[in-house]
Design an enzyme around this catalytic site. Sequence first.
Site, PDB file in Angstrom:
ATOM      1  N   GLU A   1      -3.274   1.101 -12.147  1.00 30.53           N
ATOM      2  CA  GLU A   1      -3.786  -0.266 -12.012  1.00 30.53           C
ATOM      3  C   GLU A   1      -3.897  -0.999 -13.342  1.00 30.53           C
ATOM      4  O   GLU A   1      -3.791  -2.223 -13.396  1.00 30.53           O
ATOM      5  CB  GLU A   1      -5.151  -0.248 -11.315  1.00 30.53           C
ATOM      6  CG  GLU A   1      -5.112   0.255  -9.879  1.00 30.53           C
ATOM      7  CD  GLU A   1      -5.057   1.766  -9.762  1.00 30.53           C
ATOM      8  OE1 GLU A   1      -5.270   2.458 -10.786  1.00 30.53           O
ATOM      9  OE2 GLU A   1      -4.799   2.279  -8.666  1.00 30.53           O
TER      10      GLU A   1
ATOM     11  N   HIS B   1     -10.110  -4.424   0.766  1.00 27.12           N
ATOM     12  CA  HIS B   1     -11.053  -3.306   0.921  1.00 27.12           C
ATOM     13  C   HIS B   1     -12.307  -3.503   0.071  1.00 27.12           C
ATOM     14  O   HIS B   1     -12.801  -2.572  -0.568  1.00 27.12           O
ATOM     15  CB  HIS B   1     -10.378  -1.971   0.596  1.00 27.12           C
ATOM     16  CG  HIS B   1      -9.307  -1.596   1.579  1.00 27.12           C
ATOM     17  ND1 HIS B   1      -8.183  -2.373   1.772  1.00 27.12           N
ATOM     18  CD2 HIS B   1      -9.195  -0.558   2.433  1.00 27.12           C
ATOM     19  CE1 HIS B   1      -7.422  -1.823   2.695  1.00 27.12           C
ATOM     20  NE2 HIS B   1      -8.006  -0.716   3.127  1.00 27.12           N
TER      21      HIS B   1
ATOM     22  N   PHE C   1     -10.502  -0.945  -7.626  1.00 28.10           N
ATOM     23  CA  PHE C   1      -9.575  -0.639  -8.719  1.00 28.10           C
ATOM     24  C   PHE C   1      -9.089  -1.910  -9.427  1.00 28.10           C
ATOM     25  O   PHE C   1      -8.866  -1.894 -10.636  1.00 28.10           O
ATOM     26  CB  PHE C   1      -8.409   0.184  -8.180  1.00 28.10           C
ATOM     27  CG  PHE C   1      -8.870   1.303  -7.275  1.00 28.10           C
ATOM     28  CD1 PHE C   1      -9.889   2.162  -7.690  1.00 28.10           C
ATOM     29  CD2 PHE C   1      -8.347   1.468  -6.011  1.00 28.10           C
ATOM     30  CE1 PHE C   1     -10.355   3.164  -6.856  1.00 28.10           C
ATOM     31  CE2 PHE C   1      -8.813   2.480  -5.178  1.00 28.10           C
ATOM     32  CZ  PHE C   1      -9.817   3.331  -5.587  1.00 28.10           C
TER      33      PHE C   1
ATOM     34  N   ARG D   1      -7.180  -9.040   5.068  1.00 32.03           N
ATOM     35  CA  ARG D   1      -6.043  -8.440   4.342  1.00 32.03           C
ATOM     36  C   ARG D   1      -4.730  -8.739   5.066  1.00 32.03           C
ATOM     37  O   ARG D   1      -3.692  -8.934   4.446  1.00 32.03           O
ATOM     38  CB  ARG D   1      -6.240  -6.936   4.149  1.00 32.03           C
ATOM     39  CG  ARG D   1      -6.404  -6.156   5.437  1.00 32.03           C
ATOM     40  CD  ARG D   1      -6.478  -4.658   5.180  1.00 32.03           C
ATOM     41  NE  ARG D   1      -6.905  -3.936   6.380  1.00 32.03           N
ATOM     42  CZ  ARG D   1      -6.552  -2.708   6.665  1.00 32.03           C
ATOM     43  NH1 ARG D   1      -5.758  -2.027   5.858  1.00 32.03           N
ATOM     44  NH2 ARG D   1      -6.991  -2.110   7.762  1.00 32.03           N
TER      45      ARG D   1
END
Lengths: 278, 315
Positions: free
Chosen positions: B58, B109, B83, B10
């Site tokens: 989202e 994640h 999400f 990330r």
Amino acid sequence: MDTAKRISLEKQATKIRMGIIEGVHSAKSGHPGGSLSITDILTYLYFEKMNIDPKNPRMEGRDRFVLSKGHAAPALYSVLANRGYFSVDELMGLRHTGALLQGHPDMKHIPGVDMSTGSLGQGISAATGMALSAKHFKENYKVYCACGDGEIEEGQVWEAAMFAANKSLNNLIVFIDNNHLQIDGTIEEVNSPMPIDQKFKAFNWNVILINGHDFDEIERAVEEANKSTDKPTAIIAETVKGKGVSFMENQVGWHGSAPNDEQYAIAMKELEEKLASL
Amino acid sequence: MSDIKKIATRDSYGNALVELAKTHDDFLVLDADLAAATKTGIFKKALPERFNNCGIAEQNLMGVAAGIAATGKKVFASSFAMFAAGRAFEQVRNSIGYPHLNVKICATHAGISVGEDGATHQCNEDIALMRTIPGMTVINPADDTEARMAVFKAYELDGPVYIRFGRLAVPVIFDESYDFQIGKGVELKPGNDVTIIATGLMVNEALQAHDLLLQDGINARVINMATIKPIDSEIIVKAAMETGAIVTAEEHSVIGGLGSAVCDVVCAECPVPVVKLGVYDTFGMSGPANELLDVFGLRAKNIVEKVHDVLQLKK
């Protein structure tokens, strides 16, 4: 609006309604009710207001339109065909295997379609993204969008409404086609989104109420919306589902069914008489 | 082990965005109130005017991304994998996938290694979901180098891309000479007894498994499969024909992920036994990431066990 212009728009809208009936009849399926209710608004935008070029559908800097209520595709297709984006003969291929005109708008293949839509609630987000893009990249085009009154039961619509207002997207103008009917009944019966105007006001939108079949009111609303300096505008248009075909008007059963041959003949005769009277 | 440089992919993502922006001004970055976690915050700090926070929404995030792309620009849209791929699946399918728009969905994640947040946030299904969408490219980088290269290549590619990043700092495997190509697997270790095909943080475990297996006299070929879709069927078929047995390793459900993608190729083109290592149809749980990788059996020693299993099946 002067009388000649209004009559010209009414004639055009009647031709577009004939294209809707022809397309849906040929397809033996589709959504005539909500197509007929949004016809006058689309006619005004495409024949009077928007900066577009049918010969160059992807023209840089053009105004955009997103049909968030994508099931009203027959109306958009009839408008685009009559405006010269493609042959009106294509309308007879609506929903046919291998034909150009898909059941819901397809931006990849159909000239003039700015966004693929059909799954309710998604088009208004895309229109919001277009308006945001215009702001960031310093382009002056407007983004127009049409949602159904039933469609705004989708939560995503309010995610978009919150975001568009928070980003001060005054270049975004959303029509709510308030024809009061959805598939299973009246919007009040199913899951009422009323009062629509107060909801958009509470989301910090500029809100204008009009009769969605009156070209003077449509024009005044769009002009007012274009003067907004800091807010997106919701034009809540009182409309008649099935407008222009007597037996379809305000009938929930015409949300998503096609006329048979006899009904088709009656509808076309009514519209031809209307055209002759203008 | 302490001298091995570790970076979470990330972070690689956030850094790559800033680097990309130095030479390209035609893209925007969107997030859904997770900029500090997804590391788009690095971009936000450097170029605030090109960053938009869509808030905790989202579905709208994906729609807005589609709208920006529909105007001819490019856009990176980020949230957690759960999400981005899960909650907004249908927006990704219909507003991004169907019109084949230039949206780069960069989800962080992913997998069990999310750690303490537990099952609700540990997405082991995102690869499966994303690879069912026609025209979607799906990339799961193994380390910092590959993650940055994946961002640059995704930007260049015309069409939607899903890139999967992790929260946990993982060893840097590749140096700048590494040649990442979308759609190409890379043979990291030669071997003809069996093939281990790994993706994401399991690539490092596969390299360790290779060394452990050598002690048992087993010479395992190791392939890094960063692109899950389009899958590199050529390198899979070659491995199946030359080694006769395959183990797949992924930090993802064994249903629909890398293992399934490999089986799709092997079953159709060169049937040999394949044993899948991954998350076995179960939800995650809370705990430190490195403990969870032990608990869920996502380690080199587990790959070694699967290699022994598949060698029993090899004719």
